[in-house]
Design a protein around this motif. Structure first.
Motif, short mmCIF file in Angstrom:
data_model
loop_
_atom_site.label_atom_id
_atom_site.label_comp_id
_atom_site.label_asym_id
_atom_site.label_seq_id
_atom_site.Cartn_x
_atom_site.Cartn_y
_atom_site.Cartn_z
N MET A 51 0.68 -0.86 0.55
CA MET A 51 0.10 -0.11 -0.22
C MET A 51 0.89 1.30 -0.43
SD MET A 51 -2.80 1.12 3.10
CE MET A 51 -2.00 1.75 3.80
N LYS A 52 0.78 2.55 -0.32
CA LYS A 52 0.86 3.67 -0.56
C LYS A 52 0.75 4.58 0.11
CE LYS A 52 3.15 2.83 -5.18
NZ LYS A 52 4.37 2.19 -5.03
N GLN A 53 1.31 5.46 0.34
CA GLN A 53 0.51 6.81 1.39
C GLN A 53 1.00 7.62 1.10
OE1 GLN A 53 1.72 5.67 5.74
NE2 GLN A 53 -0.36 4.44 6.20
N ILE A 54 0.78 9.08 1.12
CA ILE A 54 0.99 10.37 1.22
C ILE A 54 1.41 10.48 2.34
CG2 ILE A 54 1.32 12.61 0.85
CD1 ILE A 54 -0.70 11.13 -2.34
N VAL A 55 2.80 10.75 2.97
CA VAL A 55 2.93 11.54 4.47
C VAL A 55 3.63 12.63 4.71
CG1 VAL A 55 4.32 11.07 6.32
CG2 VAL A 55 3.87 9.04 4.55
N ASN A 56 3.23 13.72 5.12
CA ASN A 56 3.51 15.23 5.23
C ASN A 56 4.55 14.80 5.65
OD1 ASN A 56 3.63 18.08 5.59
ND2 ASN A 56 1.87 17.92 5.83
N THR A 57 5.86 15.52 5.67
CA THR A 57 6.96 14.96 6.56
C THR A 57 7.08 16.51 7.68
OG1 THR A 57 8.71 15.82 4.52
CG2 THR A 57 8.04 13.15 5.39
N GLY A 58 7.00 17.22 7.62
CA GLY A 58 6.51 18.89 8.18
C GLY A 58 6.31 19.50 7.48
N ASN A 59 6.04 20.94 7.92
CA ASN A 59 5.61 21.99 7.76
C ASN A 59 6.63 22.92 5.70
OD1 ASN A 59 3.81 21.64 9.49
ND2 ASN A 59 4.76 23.71 10.65
N GLY A 60 5.81 23.07 5.26
CA GLY A 60 6.24 23.40 4.06
C GLY A 60 5.79 23.28 2.10
N SER A 61 6.46 23.66 1.87
CA SER A 61 5.66 23.05 -0.23
C SER A 61 5.33 21.95 0.27
CB SER A 61 6.99 23.90 -0.81
OG SER A 61 6.42 23.54 -2.21
N TYR A 62 5.02 21.77 -0.98
CA TYR A 62 4.89 20.32 -1.95
C TYR A 62 6.53 18.90 -1.63
CZ TYR A 62 7.62 20.90 -5.57
OH TYR A 62 9.05 21.29 -6.86
N ASP A 63 7.19 19.61 -1.24
CA ASP A 63 8.81 18.78 -1.51
C ASP A 63 8.66 18.09 -0.03
OD1 ASP A 63 9.32 21.45 -0.42
OD2 ASP A 63 11.19 21.30 -0.51
N VAL A 64 7.82 18.39 1.25
CA VAL A 64 7.86 17.75 1.99
C VAL A 64 6.85 16.47 2.12
CG1 VAL A 64 7.94 19.69 3.88
CG2 VAL A 64 6.13 19.14 3.03
N LEU A 65 6.37 16.19 1.11
CA LEU A 65 5.97 15.32 1.70
C LEU A 65 5.89 14.21 0.82
CD1 LEU A 65 2.47 16.78 -0.70
CD2 LEU A 65 2.46 16.30 1.63
N GLU A 66 6.32 13.08 0.86
CA GLU A 66 6.43 11.48 0.49
C GLU A 66 5.95 10.31 0.39
OE1 GLU A 66 9.44 10.86 3.77
OE2 GLU A 66 11.15 12.37 3.39
N ILE A 67 6.49 9.40 -0.73
CA ILE A 67 4.90 8.55 -0.96
C ILE A 67 6.11 7.58 -0.38
CG2 ILE A 67 4.09 6.79 -2.93
CD1 ILE A 67 4.32 9.28 -4.39
N HIS A 68 5.54 6.56 0.69
CA HIS A 68 6.14 5.74 1.56
C HIS A 68 5.39 4.60 1.36
CE1 HIS A 68 7.63 7.64 4.89
NE2 HIS A 68 7.89 8.42 3.62
N ASP A 69 6.37 3.17 1.07
CA ASP A 69 5.29 2.07 1.10
C ASP A 69 4.99 1.25 2.29
OD1 ASP A 69 5.34 1.34 -1.97
OD2 ASP A 69 6.96 1.55 -2.12
N VAL A 70 4.20 1.09 2.07
CA VAL A 70 3.64 0.27 4.24
C VAL A 70 2.76 -1.24 3.85
CG1 VAL A 70 3.79 1.90 4.87
CG2 VAL A 70 1.41 1.31 4.31
N PRO A 71 2.84 -1.68 5.18
CA PRO A 71 2.24 -3.12 4.43
C PRO A 71 0.64 -3.02 4.97
CG PRO A 71 3.65 -3.19 6.41
CD PRO A 71 4.04 -2.27 5.81
N ASP A 72 -0.40 -3.68 3.66
CA ASP A 72 -1.25 -3.25 3.51
C ASP A 72 -2.24 -3.59 5.22
OD1 ASP A 72 -1.39 -3.12 1.03
OD2 ASP A 72 -2.08 -5.25 0.67
N LEU A 73 -3.38 -2.91 4.50
CA LEU A 73 -3.75 -3.25 6.40
C LEU A 73 -5.10 -3.95 6.56
CD1 LEU A 73 -4.66 0.97 6.90
CD2 LEU A 73 -2.84 -0.56 8.01
N SER A 74 -5.35 -4.26 7.87
CA SER A 74 -6.64 -5.65 7.89
C SER A 74 -7.44 -4.84 8.49
CB SER A 74 -5.97 -6.57 8.45
OG SER A 74 -5.12 -7.02 7.76
N PRO A 75 -8.70 -4.37 8.28
CA PRO A 75 -9.75 -4.06 8.51
C PRO A 75 -10.53 -4.85 9.81
CG PRO A 75 -10.47 -4.87 6.63
CD PRO A 75 -8.79 -5.15 6.97
N GLY A 76 -10.29 -4.47 11.49
CA GLY A 76 -11.11 -4.81 12.63
C GLY A 76 -12.33 -5.50 11.89
#
Length: 70
Positions: A1-26
């Motif tokens: 799964m991919k997430q757009i992560v805001n790593t700090g305050n600033g321009s679009y360059d503070v956004l990073e795409i992270h690959d994380v394990p798929d979630l399982s719903p409760g």
């Protein structure tokens, strides 16, 4: 799964795409196979550090989604 992560305050360059394990719903949740997501004006202000109740960083962006309930 991919997430757009805001790593700090600033321009679009503070956004990073992270690959994380798929979630399982409760038991009281559902899983959405996301086809599209978006960032709204509040997300943009939060990224810049200008939204009064913005989340602490790092945080996941893009709470608006459309897709198929898996």
């Amino acid at each position: 799964m991919k997430q757009i992560v805001n790593t700090g305050n600033g321009s679009y360059d503070v956004l990073e795409i992270h690959d994380v394990p798929d979630l399982s719903p409760g038991a009281d949740e559902l899983l959405i196979e996301v086809k599209a997501s978006g960032l709204n004006f509040a997300d943009i202000l939060a990224r810049k550090g200008q939204y009064p109740d913005g989340p602490d960083k790092p945080c996941v962006m893009g709470y608006e989604v459309s897709g198929i309930v898996a």
